[in-house]
Enzyme design. Sequence first.
Site, PDB file in Angstrom:
ATOM      1  N   ASP A   9      26.502 -24.708 -33.936  1.00 41.13           N
ATOM      2  CA  ASP A   9      26.972 -25.723 -32.989  1.00 41.13           C
ATOM      3  C   ASP A   9      26.180 -25.584 -31.688  1.00 41.13           C
ATOM      4  O   ASP A   9      26.223 -24.538 -31.033  1.00 41.13           O
ATOM      5  CB  ASP A   9      28.467 -25.519 -32.721  1.00 41.13           C
ATOM      6  CG  ASP A   9      29.066 -26.621 -31.852  1.00 41.13           C
ATOM      7  OD1 ASP A   9      28.319 -27.515 -31.413  1.00 41.13           O
ATOM      8  OD2 ASP A   9      30.293 -26.574 -31.601  1.00 41.13           O
ATOM      9  N   ASP A 105      24.869 -32.523 -33.253  1.00 39.05           N
ATOM     10  CA  ASP A 105      24.738 -31.183 -32.688  1.00 39.05           C
ATOM     11  C   ASP A 105      25.324 -30.073 -33.552  1.00 39.05           C
ATOM     12  O   ASP A 105      25.364 -28.912 -33.130  1.00 39.05           O
ATOM     13  CB  ASP A 105      25.396 -31.147 -31.298  1.00 39.05           C
ATOM     14  CG  ASP A 105      26.850 -31.590 -31.344  1.00 39.05           C
ATOM     15  OD1 ASP A 105      27.263 -32.218 -32.339  1.00 39.05           O
ATOM     16  OD2 ASP A 105      27.579 -31.314 -30.377  1.00 39.05           O
ATOM     17  N   GLU A 106      25.775 -30.387 -34.759  1.00 39.35           N
ATOM     18  CA  GLU A 106      26.375 -29.366 -35.615  1.00 39.35           C
ATOM     19  C   GLU A 106      25.811 -29.468 -37.027  1.00 39.35           C
ATOM     20  O   GLU A 106      25.535 -30.550 -37.519  1.00 39.35           O
ATOM     21  CB  GLU A 106      27.905 -29.533 -35.677  1.00 39.35           C
ATOM     22  CG  GLU A 106      28.610 -29.457 -34.335  1.00 39.35           C
ATOM     23  CD  GLU A 106      30.107 -29.623 -34.474  1.00 39.35           C
ATOM     24  OE1 GLU A 106      30.681 -29.048 -35.426  1.00 39.35           O
ATOM     25  OE2 GLU A 106      30.718 -30.333 -33.657  1.00 39.35           O
TER      26      GLU A 106
END
Length: 411
Positions: A9, A105-106
């Site tokens: 993350d 973003d993950e």
Amino acid sequence: MERTILHVDCNKFYASVECLYRPEIRDKPVAVGGSTESRHGIILTKNEIASKYGLTVGEPLWKARQKCPDLIIVPPNYPLYLRFSKLCRRIYEDYSEYIEPFGLDESWLDVTGCQMSGTEIAEEIRQRVKYELGITVSIGVSFNKIFAKLGSDYKKPDAITVISKDNYKKIAWELPAGDLLFVGRSTEKKLAYYGINTIGELANTDINFLKSILGKNGETLWLFANGLDRARVRHKDETDPVKSVGNSTTTPRDLVDNGDVRTVMRVLCESVARRMREQGLKGRCVTISVRDTELNSFTRQRRINTVTNVSTEIFKCAMQLFYENYNWERHIRSLGVSVSEFDNDFCAQYDLYGNTQRLEKMEKIENTMDSLKSRFGNYCIQRACQLERRDLSGFNPHEEHIIHPIGYKAG
């Protein structure tokens, strides 16, 4: 063999990238947010300094400024964030070909069977992202996807958390039930009503009782809480088939009559139809969403007689749905439209009224418009009816609305 799953993350992703490119704001409270003028005025993300003021994602910008008068608000730059997301992915690909994104973003990584341990790989990724890209990540290491994600959320920023079969009851079970993936606000409130406040309490609740109050989702959450998730991490080249194409917008001002709605709805329908044509899709189910100024919302859908990617047909169905379901007790704040139930193998039946020929001609016209817009810009050709209310028609969802890869369950 026991699986080794990582969940990576990127910390405060949008804000971190903005601060990287703007050294003059790195030591100040920063939030990335939509435009107040266009009423997309909420916090999308903020840096660590801004977090100390109690700012939350989704909070209105005016409210955030009350908490932090010195807050610096920058508009989102999605092309830049997409670039960094791809750079992160290149690093992940050095360790596994099983990489599943969960937003920009993950990502989950399956590193089972690698010579290095999961913790060693996580540490190497953490350091590489930090020194090669200038941003930080938090990483969860576990034996399934659910606990790996819990691990990445457990300690931030720039940290690694291992949740194993030996320690998950000590770490995961003590966390609030709302921290578990797919436990939204509504589910969390329902669980709390029955005295289920932690993941451990959820894990130790009778599965049949959970199914009685939450349906099938109750069984899923019980499996998650007990570490029994078996979902695989998808291959990096694997994609889901497109199930729907849609656009929505919060309008620059309240919509006060049917003419306002027609103006905005036509822009949305043209964007949806254009995106469908670009992907070679035709659908038969049209869905609209409407939100009023009191933030009450509803959705309605209808199947049309034939599959289509012609904006005029989508628009006609969308407006019929609107007329039949809205009584103008309040003004409107946002609208959305989408098309689903794709069937490209559908064979159109010619009729005596020439409806099929008419649709084919309209599709050719709209394909020509697509070519012109691609060459000379979105506004090189417009419908005359859209020029009357330019304050509502002057937006371009085809280019401005970013679609993020979101996925979890597969196979």
